[in-house]
Design a protein around this motif. Structure first.
Motif, short mmCIF file in Angstrom:
data_model
loop_
_atom_site.label_atom_id
_atom_site.label_comp_id
_atom_site.label_asym_id
_atom_site.label_seq_id
_atom_site.Cartn_x
_atom_site.Cartn_y
_atom_site.Cartn_z
N ASP A 98 0.87 -1.18 0.00
CA ASP A 98 0.00 0.00 0.00
C ASP A 98 0.90 1.22 0.00
O ASP A 98 1.40 1.65 1.04
N SER A 99 1.13 1.77 -1.20
CA SER A 99 2.06 2.91 -1.35
C SER A 99 1.33 4.23 -1.46
O SER A 99 1.96 5.26 -1.76
N SER A 100 0.03 4.23 -1.22
CA SER A 100 -0.78 5.42 -1.48
C SER A 100 -0.39 6.62 -0.63
O SER A 100 -0.54 7.77 -1.06
N GLU A 101 0.12 6.38 0.57
CA GLU A 101 0.46 7.51 1.45
C GLU A 101 1.95 7.57 1.76
O GLU A 101 2.36 8.24 2.71
N SER A 102 2.77 6.87 0.97
CA SER A 102 4.21 6.81 1.25
C SER A 102 5.02 7.56 0.20
O SER A 102 4.61 7.63 -0.97
N PRO A 103 6.17 8.09 0.59
CA PRO A 103 7.05 8.74 -0.39
C PRO A 103 7.54 7.71 -1.42
O PRO A 103 7.52 6.50 -1.16
N PRO A 104 8.02 8.17 -2.59
CA PRO A 104 8.55 7.24 -3.60
C PRO A 104 9.66 6.36 -3.01
O PRO A 104 10.53 6.84 -2.29
N GLY A 105 9.58 5.07 -3.31
CA GLY A 105 10.59 4.13 -2.82
C GLY A 105 10.23 3.50 -1.49
O GLY A 105 10.99 2.68 -0.98
N TRP A 177 8.45 -7.10 -10.01
CA TRP A 177 9.13 -5.82 -10.10
C TRP A 177 8.18 -4.70 -9.69
O TRP A 177 7.00 -4.71 -10.09
N PRO A 178 8.65 -3.72 -8.91
CA PRO A 178 7.76 -2.65 -8.45
C PRO A 178 7.24 -1.80 -9.61
O PRO A 178 8.03 -1.37 -10.47
N PRO A 179 5.95 -1.53 -9.67
CA PRO A 179 5.42 -0.64 -10.72
C PRO A 179 6.09 0.73 -10.71
O PRO A 179 6.29 1.34 -11.77
N SER A 180 6.47 1.21 -9.52
CA SER A 180 7.10 2.53 -9.43
C SER A 180 8.49 2.56 -10.05
O SER A 180 9.07 3.63 -10.26
N ALA A 181 9.06 1.37 -10.36
CA ALA A 181 10.38 1.30 -10.98
C ALA A 181 10.30 0.88 -12.44
O ALA A 181 11.32 0.54 -13.05
N SER A 182 9.09 0.91 -13.02
CA SER A 182 8.93 0.47 -14.40
C SER A 182 9.68 1.37 -15.38
O SER A 182 10.15 0.91 -16.43
N SER A 183 9.84 2.65 -15.03
CA SER A 183 10.55 3.57 -15.93
C SER A 183 12.02 3.17 -16.09
O SER A 183 12.66 3.47 -17.10
N TRP A 184 12.57 2.49 -15.07
CA TRP A 184 13.96 2.05 -15.16
C TRP A 184 14.15 1.10 -16.34
O TRP A 184 15.16 1.17 -17.06
N ILE A 185 13.19 0.21 -16.56
CA ILE A 185 13.28 -0.75 -17.66
C ILE A 185 13.38 0.00 -18.99
O ILE A 185 14.20 -0.35 -19.86
N ASP A 186 12.59 1.05 -19.13
CA ASP A 186 12.58 1.82 -20.38
C ASP A 186 13.86 2.62 -20.58
O ASP A 186 14.19 2.99 -21.72
N ARG A 187 14.57 2.90 -19.48
CA ARG A 187 15.81 3.68 -19.59
C ARG A 187 17.00 2.85 -20.05
O ARG A 187 18.03 3.39 -20.44
N CYS A 188 16.89 1.52 -19.95
CA CYS A 188 18.04 0.65 -20.18
C CYS A 188 18.26 0.40 -21.67
O CYS A 188 18.02 -0.71 -22.17
N HIS A 189 18.70 1.43 -22.38
CA HIS A 189 18.98 1.27 -23.81
C HIS A 189 20.40 0.77 -24.05
O HIS A 189 20.62 -0.15 -24.84
N SER A 190 21.37 1.39 -23.37
CA SER A 190 22.77 1.03 -23.60
C SER A 190 23.36 0.18 -22.48
O SER A 190 24.28 -0.60 -22.71
#
Length: 667
Positions: A98-105, A177-190
């Motif tokens: 339950d991350s609704s009231e917690s800071p990122p991470g 994998w945490p949904p809040s870290a999904s952007s990391w997957i998209d960053r991994c180009h190189s």
């Protein structure tokens, strides 16, 4: 050209300080195979335990903690109810984020159903009518679970065993994998490469018991941990990138934080690791090679200064998590920026303030035309590599509190692992572990069947145990033969024990033997170029480790039963144990030989200069001499030896036992 030469020289220094590519590889391999054995699913362990942190990554820097993560195997954290379908709720208790009231991470861990695990239940709190696992309560419950008497430190239970500090983090695991870290997957180009990304995502994440200092539920929140993912990222670095990370760690310890009180140290090695991750992924590090090590270091240092200036250190997996938010702001931020900028103004010469690096820079400055060789095979000799490998093998040979069932399963697991494509480091570690399992099995069998009243059964068990002990000698160190001698003594086969002792004495006296030191020329001549397995069996001795959950011989019963401070094992120099066993066995067959053995032991303990009786093992060595003297009736000499034992560095934690022995003298 001079800058490149300095960089190459620092690269050499870092290889010698932190490790060559080969050294880092075998350190990781040896821990890998040990954990595969220890966390084998067939053992039905309640908890998975893995080494984490810098030691796991391949560093062996003095003063580094031994960090372990522990998580229950019958609990799983999920991110939404749709993931329930992947579990049998009879086997796994499910915990919902339950991350609704917690800071990122960070997140709260909600229990949708009542839980039967008493440890988890005792850490629960109710909020808004629902049951949550409180991170602060869970820390209290688990702090001293592994090592009684541990102190809270962040999310861990911390303390020290001997001169090694430890951190044990009790956590929960998610297979997703945490949904809040999904952007990391998209960053991994190189970087990292796709197969590493897939492996990381497939293995999910963990939750460690600490909340955000500025969150709404500090005492109850959990931090999302990417420790296992970070290990895979570090392993995917090339060696120059790894040394850049290592150089930043040294820079932090020896320059940035030098002279500061602990409470004033705002930066930690995790910030250094994060700068390297971002620099590699953003492709701002130059072509990674020894000539560019310092350039890469400088790029990371500038990125760190930028973050401190802005007051923002983005977590590598969840950038919205600003890791500076709770402690680097206001006046502290300004003071840190000023400190870092003054260092920046000095340029690369600021590294002259590092004791680990200084000499490698000065060498080039004094001789600009110096030719630097960065080939790892010329940096460290075969003998030094071997010494380090066997040190790692010995350190990971830990099977205390394993019963007969676990030994049986572990031997079966070793057999299965040998069918996999293994490195030579995996193989030599498995061989030593096999020797230890066989030794432990033999002593457990004897203890189980000694008092059954069946002579025939005891005869069969002893026959099997002797076979196991003899088999173990084919796999372990030279010094492992002393376990056979102990077993023979324990089962009253004194002449057999003395035969083993005589053979072991010859092997331990070889001029090429590697123990605390080694004659490089003779070692190379005897076993140079041969397999690690051959070297281990023929030319390497280590201190004898007696786990305190097994009674090896009666003479050690008091120290094992009265040990304090949770010391799991006794460590004894091999020659000290050899003379003790020779004395004990000879008393029954040759009293003159017994006296010679006691005289040899006395000369060794009284006069050795740290070569055969290491300074840190003098406590047990004096103790053993006292035991032997007490047996002969020389009580004054025994008293002196016990008193000397109490004056030594207490590595084995036997002071209580020693005082008990003094009382038993009745002088």
């Amino acid at each position: 050209m001079a800058v490149q030469n300095i960089s190459e020289s620092v690269y050499v220094g870092m290889c010698l300080k932190i490790g060559t590519p080969q050294q880092v590889t075998y350190r990781r391999d040896i821990v890998d195979i040990m954990e595969m054995l220890r966390n084998n699913q067939m053992l039905n362990n309640e908890t998975t335990v893995v080494l984490s942190g810098s030691h796991r990554e391949g560093f062996r820097l003095s003063g580094s903690d031994m960090d372990h993560m522990h998580w229950p195997n019958d609990h799983r954290v999920i991110w939404d109810f749709s993931q329930c379908q992947f579990y049998n709720t009879q086997e796994h208790a499910l915990i919902l984020c339950d991350s609704s009231e917690s800071p990122p991470g960070f997140t709260l861990l909600w229990l949708p159903l009542e839980i039967t695990n008493s440890r988890v239940a005792s850490a629960c709190v109710r909020m808004n009518g629902m049951l949550y696992i409180s991170s602060s309560k869970y820390r209290e419950v688990t702090c001293s679970l592994v090592v009684p008497g541990s102190s809270p430190h962040g999310p861990c239970g911390s303390g020290s065993i001997g001169n090694v500090e430890y951190d044990n983090a009790h956590c929960f695991v998610s297979d997703f994998w945490p949904p809040s870290a999904s952007s990391w997957i998209d960053r991994c180009h190189s970087w990292p490469p796709p197969h590493v990304v897939n492996d990381i995502v497939r293995n999910g994440c963990h939750f460690v018991a600490i909340g955000h200092k500025l969150g709404n539920h500090t005492d109850n929140e959990w931090r999302i941990s990417f420790s296992q993912a970070e290990y895979k990222l570090v392993c995917s670095m090339n060696h120059t990138q790894f040394l850049t990370y290592g150089l930043l760690k040294l820079f932090l310890k020896e320059i940035i934080n030098e002279g500061l009180r602990d409470e004033d140290k705002l930066l930690c090695s995790y910030h250094m690791k994060t700068t390297v991750f971002w620099a590699i992924q953003q492709n701002v590090l130059p072509r990674c090679c020894p000539q560019n090590l310092l350039t890469g270091f400088w790029v990371c240092f500038k990125l760190l200064i930028k973050w401190v200036y802005e007051g923002v250190c983005p977590n590598f997996f969840i950038p919205e998590n600003n890791m500076f938010l709770s402690n680097i702001y206001g006046e502290a931020q300004k003071a840190l920026f000023t400190r870092l900028y003054r260092l920046y103004e000095n340029g690369i010469p600021l590294l002259l303030h590092s004791p680990s690096i200084r000499s490698y820079i000065i060498n080039v400055l004094c001789n600009p035309r110096l030719t630097i060789c960065t080939d790892e095979h010329t940096l460290i000799s075969e003998v030094d590599v071997d010494r380090d490998i066997f040190k790692e093998v010995y350190a990971n040979d830990a099977l205390s509190k394993w019963d007969l069932h676990r030994c049986e399963i572990s031997l079966h697991t070793v057999e299965q692992l040998l069918g996999l494509p293994l490195t030579q480091y995996h193989i030599v570690t498995l061989q030593k572990l096999t020797a230890t399992i066989l030794q432990r099995t033999a002593f457990i069998l004897h203890s189980m069947y000694t008092y059954t009243g069946s002579n025939k059964q005891l005869y069969i068990v002893n026959k099997v145990a002797c076979r196991l002990m003899k088999l173990s000698a084919k796999f372990g160190f030279v010094s492992d033969m002393l376990y056979i001698a102990m077993y023979y003594y324990k089962t009253f086969r004194y002449r057999d024990a003395l035969s083993v002792i005589d053979l072991t004495k010859v092997k331990l006296a070889q001029p090429y033997l590697m123990y605390r030191s080694v004659d490089i020329e003779r070692y190379t001549e005897a076993v140079g170029g041969q397999s690690l397995s051959t070297k281990m069996r023929q030319a390497v001795a280590k201190d004898i480790k007696l786990d305190n959950d097994i009674f090896y011989i009666d003479e050690f019963i008091i120290p094992e039963q009265v040990q304090s401070n949770n010391k799991p094992s006794l460590y004894i120099p091999p020659l000290v144990l050899l003379y003790m066993l020779e004395f004990l066995c000879s008393r029954h067959v040759d009293t003159m030989k017994a006296q010679r053995a006691l005289d040899d032991l006395k000369v060794l303990v009284h006069h050795d200069q740290g070569q055969l009786v290491p300074v840190h093992l003098r406590d047990i060595s004096w103790e053993i001499l006292g035991i032997c003297q007490q047996i002969t009736g020389d009580l004054q000499a025994a008293l002196f030896s016990y008193q000397q034992s109490l004056r030594q560095y207490p590595l084995n934690k036997i002071q209580t036992a020693t005082r008990q022995r003094i009382q038993d003298l009745h002088l």
